[in-house]
Design a protein around this motif. Structure first.
Motif, PDB file in Angstrom:
ATOM      1  N   MET A 126     -12.279   5.905  -4.086  1.00 32.46           N
ATOM      2  CA  MET A 126     -12.431   7.365  -4.141  1.00 32.46           C
ATOM      3  C   MET A 126     -11.327   8.050  -3.338  1.00 32.46           C
ATOM      4  O   MET A 126     -10.743   9.040  -3.788  1.00 32.46           O
ATOM      5  N   ILE A 127     -11.044   7.521  -2.160  1.00 34.31           N
ATOM      6  CA  ILE A 127     -10.008   8.120  -1.308  1.00 34.31           C
ATOM      7  C   ILE A 127      -8.642   8.000  -1.979  1.00 34.31           C
ATOM      8  O   ILE A 127      -7.878   8.966  -2.046  1.00 34.31           O
ATOM      9  N   ALA A 128      -8.319   6.816  -2.489  1.00 35.40           N
ATOM     10  CA  ALA A 128      -7.028   6.607  -3.150  1.00 35.40           C
ATOM     11  C   ALA A 128      -6.874   7.527  -4.355  1.00 35.40           C
ATOM     12  O   ALA A 128      -5.804   8.134  -4.547  1.00 35.40           O
ATOM     13  N   ARG A 130      -8.251  10.431  -4.883  1.00 34.65           N
ATOM     14  CA  ARG A 130      -8.105  11.823  -4.447  1.00 34.65           C
ATOM     15  C   ARG A 130      -6.730  12.085  -3.846  1.00 34.65           C
ATOM     16  O   ARG A 130      -6.156  13.150  -4.040  1.00 34.65           O
ATOM     17  N   VAL A 131      -6.205  11.118  -3.096  1.00 31.16           N
ATOM     18  CA  VAL A 131      -4.857  11.275  -2.529  1.00 31.16           C
ATOM     19  C   VAL A 131      -3.829  11.361  -3.650  1.00 31.16           C
ATOM     20  O   VAL A 131      -2.963  12.249  -3.653  1.00 31.16           O
ATOM     21  N   LEU A 132      -3.925  10.464  -4.622  1.00 31.85           N
ATOM     22  CA  LEU A 132      -2.966  10.485  -5.730  1.00 31.85           C
ATOM     23  C   LEU A 132      -3.084  11.753  -6.569  1.00 31.85           C
ATOM     24  O   LEU A 132      -2.073  12.315  -7.001  1.00 31.85           O
ATOM     25  N   ALA A 133      -4.303  12.227  -6.797  1.00 33.53           N
ATOM     26  CA  ALA A 133      -4.496  13.466  -7.570  1.00 33.53           C
ATOM     27  C   ALA A 133      -3.927  14.671  -6.823  1.00 33.53           C
ATOM     28  O   ALA A 133      -3.256  15.521  -7.429  1.00 33.53           O
ATOM     29  N   ALA A 134      -4.170  14.760  -5.512  1.00 36.53           N
ATOM     30  CA  ALA A 134      -3.631  15.883  -4.725  1.00 36.53           C
ATOM     31  C   ALA A 134      -2.109  15.845  -4.709  1.00 36.53           C
ATOM     32  O   ALA A 134      -1.448  16.890  -4.812  1.00 36.53           O
ATOM     33  N   ARG A 135      -1.541  14.671  -4.613  1.00 38.57           N
ATOM     34  CA  ARG A 135      -0.078  14.527  -4.611  1.00 38.57           C
ATOM     35  C   ARG A 135       0.501  14.961  -5.953  1.00 38.57           C
ATOM     36  O   ARG A 135       1.498  15.681  -6.016  1.00 38.57           O
ATOM     37  N   GLU A 136      -0.126  14.532  -7.020  1.00 40.69           N
ATOM     38  CA  GLU A 136       0.379  14.868  -8.358  1.00 40.69           C
ATOM     39  C   GLU A 136       0.269  16.367  -8.650  1.00 40.69           C
ATOM     40  O   GLU A 136       1.186  16.966  -9.216  1.00 40.69           O
ATOM     41  N   GLN A 137      -0.811  16.986  -8.230  1.00 40.46           N
ATOM     42  CA  GLN A 137      -1.025  18.410  -8.507  1.00 40.46           C
ATOM     43  C   GLN A 137      -0.111  19.314  -7.700  1.00 40.46           C
ATOM     44  O   GLN A 137       0.197  20.425  -8.124  1.00 40.46           O
ATOM     45  N   THR A 138       0.324  18.874  -6.530  1.00 37.98           N
ATOM     46  CA  THR A 138       1.106  19.757  -5.658  1.00 37.98           C
ATOM     47  C   THR A 138       2.535  19.266  -5.438  1.00 37.98           C
ATOM     48  O   THR A 138       3.213  19.747  -4.536  1.00 37.98           O
TER      49      THR A 138
END
Length: 189
Positions: A126-128, A130-138
């Protein structure tokens, strides 16, 4: 227990009649005191570590018996603390052995009111994700003038002083590799 036994066991009697007239040695010890031994004497092994509470890095000696921590004390060979620990460092055994220590991963869903237990693999995934999604979106490749940025503003890190220098170094490297630019540590604030 007879009167004679009581008088013979009385510390003042032992002090006045024995080889310790000032009462600083054997005369001041009771039978129970003589039978006590230090927890470090009965330990199976002793490991060296660093106190986890602040960025000072005081040395600790951790005594272990039967796989359990029995004592944590200052390391006299440490050039930083020379065997001394602050009150928090002296009480760090409770950090490891407390029955109130959380030993399970707990998760509270958004807008939830109750905690649920998760297995470690699920929580890490779950943490991985979310980190990858936040990085990709911003992610920002370049600024308005075309200059390369290669960064993300969607991830930041505030490290704690309970980590040692090596852990903080690795966290800094991880977040820099992810492209984060907002990396700070409590010890610097």
């Amino acid at each position: 227990m007879g009167v004679r036994t009581w008088i013979r066991d009385w510390p003042v009697y032992r002090q006045l009649t024995g080889p310790d007239p000032l009462g600083r040695g054997a005369a001041a010890q009771s039978g129970r005191s003589r039978s006590l031994t230090a927890r470090t004497e009965t330990a199976d092994s002793t490991a060296r570590s660093v106190c986890p509470y602040c960025a000072v890095g005081c040395g600790q000696r951790i005594s272990v018996k039967d796989g359990e921590v029995v004592q944590i004390e200052g390391d006299p060979d440490s050039p930083i603390s020379r065997g001394r620990l602050c009150p928090k460092g002296s009480a760090s055994k409770s950090l490891v052995t407390s029955d109130r220590r959380q030993r399970k991963v707990l998760y509270r869903r958004p807008y939830g009111t109750d905690w649920e237990e998760l297995d470690l693999d699920t929580a890490m995934s779950m943490i991985a994700d979310r980190v990858l999604a936040a990085r990709e979106q911003t992610w920002q490749d370049a600024d308005a003038d075309g200059r390369p940025l290669n960064r993300t503003t969607g991830i930041s890190s505030l490290g704690g002083a309970t980590l040692d220098n090596e852990e903080n170094y690795l966290i800094k490297k991880l977040f820099t590799a992810l492209g984060a630019i907002q990396i700070e540590n409590q010890a610097r604030i």
